[in-house]
Design a protein around this motif. Structure first.
Motif, PDB file in Angstrom:
ATOM      1  N   VAL A  27      -6.089   2.127  -5.300  1.00 38.04           N
ATOM      2  CA  VAL A  27      -5.227   2.403  -4.231  1.00 38.04           C
ATOM      3  C   VAL A  27      -6.325   2.846  -3.081  1.00 38.04           C
ATOM      4  O   VAL A  27      -7.087   3.549  -3.241  1.00 38.04           O
ATOM      5  CB  VAL A  27      -4.399   3.477  -4.429  1.00 38.04           C
ATOM      6  N   ASN A  28      -6.230   2.180  -1.886  1.00 38.04           N
ATOM      7  CA  ASN A  28      -6.786   2.554  -0.614  1.00 38.04           C
ATOM      8  C   ASN A  28      -5.706   3.250   0.295  1.00 38.04           C
ATOM      9  O   ASN A  28      -4.817   2.825   0.916  1.00 38.04           O
ATOM     10  CB  ASN A  28      -7.407   1.321   0.016  1.00 38.04           C
ATOM     11  N   PRO A  29      -5.997   4.619   0.262  1.00 36.26           N
ATOM     12  CA  PRO A  29      -5.029   5.277   1.220  1.00 36.26           C
ATOM     13  C   PRO A  29      -5.011   5.018   2.735  1.00 36.26           C
ATOM     14  O   PRO A  29      -4.152   5.005   3.408  1.00 36.26           O
ATOM     15  CB  PRO A  29      -5.357   6.759   1.190  1.00 36.26           C
TER      16      PRO A  29
ATOM     17  N   TYR B  93      -7.751   7.662  -6.620  1.00 35.28           N
ATOM     18  CA  TYR B  93      -7.589   6.284  -5.880  1.00 35.28           C
ATOM     19  C   TYR B  93      -8.303   5.145  -6.496  1.00 35.28           C
ATOM     20  O   TYR B  93      -7.693   3.986  -6.463  1.00 35.28           O
ATOM     21  CB  TYR B  93      -8.005   6.700  -4.517  1.00 35.28           C
ATOM     22  N   GLN B  94      -9.351   5.529  -6.728  1.00 34.24           N
ATOM     23  CA  GLN B  94     -10.397   4.509  -7.464  1.00 34.24           C
ATOM     24  C   GLN B  94      -9.952   3.881  -8.841  1.00 34.24           C
ATOM     25  O   GLN B  94      -9.726   2.725  -9.172  1.00 34.24           O
ATOM     26  CB  GLN B  94     -11.682   4.713  -7.779  1.00 34.24           C
TER      27      GLN B  94
ATOM     28  N   MET C  37      -0.862  12.942  -7.950  1.00 28.49           N
ATOM     29  CA  MET C  37      -1.538  13.655  -6.300  1.00 28.49           C
ATOM     30  C   MET C  37      -1.131  15.352  -6.240  1.00 28.49           C
ATOM     31  O   MET C  37      -2.059  16.019  -6.130  1.00 28.49           O
ATOM     32  CB  MET C  37      -1.238  12.977  -5.200  1.00 28.49           C
TER      33      MET C  37
ATOM     34  N   MET D 147       0.951   4.157  -2.897  1.00 29.56           N
ATOM     35  CA  MET D 147       0.766   5.450  -2.640  1.00 29.56           C
ATOM     36  C   MET D 147       1.729   6.328  -3.347  1.00 29.56           C
ATOM     37  O   MET D 147       1.811   7.710  -3.760  1.00 29.56           O
ATOM     38  CB  MET D 147       0.375   5.833  -1.182  1.00 29.56           C
TER      39      MET D 147
ATOM     40  N   GLN E  49      -6.484   4.019  -9.791  1.00 34.01           N
ATOM     41  CA  GLN E  49      -5.430   3.327  -9.672  1.00 34.01           C
ATOM     42  C   GLN E  49      -5.421   1.961  -8.629  1.00 34.01           C
ATOM     43  O   GLN E  49      -4.376   1.319  -8.376  1.00 34.01           O
ATOM     44  CB  GLN E  49      -4.235   4.162  -9.049  1.00 34.01           C
TER      45      GLN E  49
ATOM     46  N   LEU F  22      -9.100  13.442  -5.915  1.00 39.37           N
ATOM     47  CA  LEU F  22      -8.397  12.331  -5.414  1.00 39.37           C
ATOM     48  C   LEU F  22      -8.997  11.351  -5.127  1.00 39.37           C
ATOM     49  O   LEU F  22      -8.296   9.928  -5.302  1.00 39.37           O
ATOM     50  CB  LEU F  22      -7.886  13.153  -3.975  1.00 39.37           C
ATOM     51  N   ALA F  23     -10.300  11.122  -4.584  1.00 43.17           N
ATOM     52  CA  ALA F  23     -11.195   9.943  -4.721  1.00 43.17           C
ATOM     53  C   ALA F  23     -10.887   9.092  -5.915  1.00 43.17           C
ATOM     54  O   ALA F  23     -10.843   7.921  -6.014  1.00 43.17           O
ATOM     55  CB  ALA F  23     -12.425  10.288  -4.120  1.00 43.17           C
TER      56      ALA F  23
ATOM     57  N   SER G   2       0.763  -1.170  -0.035  1.00 45.04           N
ATOM     58  CA  SER G   2      -0.057  -0.219   0.054  1.00 45.04           C
ATOM     59  C   SER G   2       0.874   1.366  -0.090  1.00 45.04           C
ATOM     60  O   SER G   2       0.474   2.233  -0.703  1.00 45.04           O
ATOM     61  CB  SER G   2      -1.033  -0.114   1.203  1.00 45.04           C
TER      62      SER G   2
END
Length: 221
Positions: A90-92, A85-86, A63, A56, A88, A81-82, A52
């Motif tokens: 990625v869950n921050p 994340y979706q 970002m 990031m 890519q 940003l949301a 993770s």
């Protein structure tokens, strides 16, 4: 916390008696084995955290672009940003949760090893009693060295474009963690029980090995 500490104490005692049954009764070796076993058990959480964190880091340039573009529009900034994340995958929060799960366990181990009551001889290698600080200062030096290696290993690679204020601040913070933390750990290790410093060193070595393995696996993808 007490439950974890008591469980760690029982594990150390069990490993000590097991080593005694094969002719090597030694608390230092029992602590080394206990640390290795725990790091192996926690490997899935470590793997999730490292993956993770790397994910990031890989989207940091995008970002920064979004943050600069929508710095005056907080609502749009959060939306973009949301969306990033979706897109890519990625869950921050994924990098924080494994660490939060591990922290009580690590603190429990810390208190268990620090306050451990030895029932027999507590010698290990050159040390007569690992309940006391290392009289030759070898462990504090190794603890600082392994902490430094681990910090360097997790540092993001330098990029030519990171010369703005954010890049400079990030570099300064990274250098502080890379150099100050190992010195601090080495300093406090001078007065810590050698058993506790031994645990820290083995944990660092395992973390370095696991990080290198996970990095190599991710780099092949």
């Amino acid at each position: 916390m007490d439950f974890i500490s008591n469980l760690v104490i029982q594990v150390i005692q069990t490993l000590y008696h097991f080593l005694g049954s094969v002719g090597f009764p030694n608390y230092g070796l029992a602590i080394v084995l206990m640390t290795i076993i725990i790091k192996i058990i926690l490997f899935p959480l470590t793997k999730k955290q490292i993956e993770s964190t790397r994910a990031m880091m890989s989207i940091q340039p995008k970002m920064k672009e979004i943050q600069e573009k929508y710095k005056n529009d907080k609502v749009r900034l959060n939306q973009e940003l949301a969306r990033l994340y979706q897109e890519q995958g990625v869950n921050p929060m994924a990098g924080c949760l494994p660490l939060l799960v591990q922290m009580p366990i690590l603190f429990g181990i810390y208190y268990a090893v620090r306050d451990f009551q030895y029932e027999g001889p507590a010698n290990f290698l050159w040390m007569e009693n690992i309940a006391n600080p290392d009289p030759m200062y070898i462990l504090p030096i190794v603890s600082a060295l392994t902490t430094y290696i681990q910090a360097k290993q997790t540092m993001p690679p330098k990029k030519a474009g990171d010369k703005g204020q954010d890049g400079i601040m990030g570099m300064m913070q990274g250098q502080m963690m890379t150099y100050f933390m190992p010195l601090f750990i080495g300093y406090i290790s001078l007065s810590f029980p050698a058993a506790l410093v031994l645990y820290w060193i083995v944990m660092n070595i395992m973390q370095i090995a696991q990080q290198a393995y996970i990095n190599s696996q991710m780099d092949r993808k």
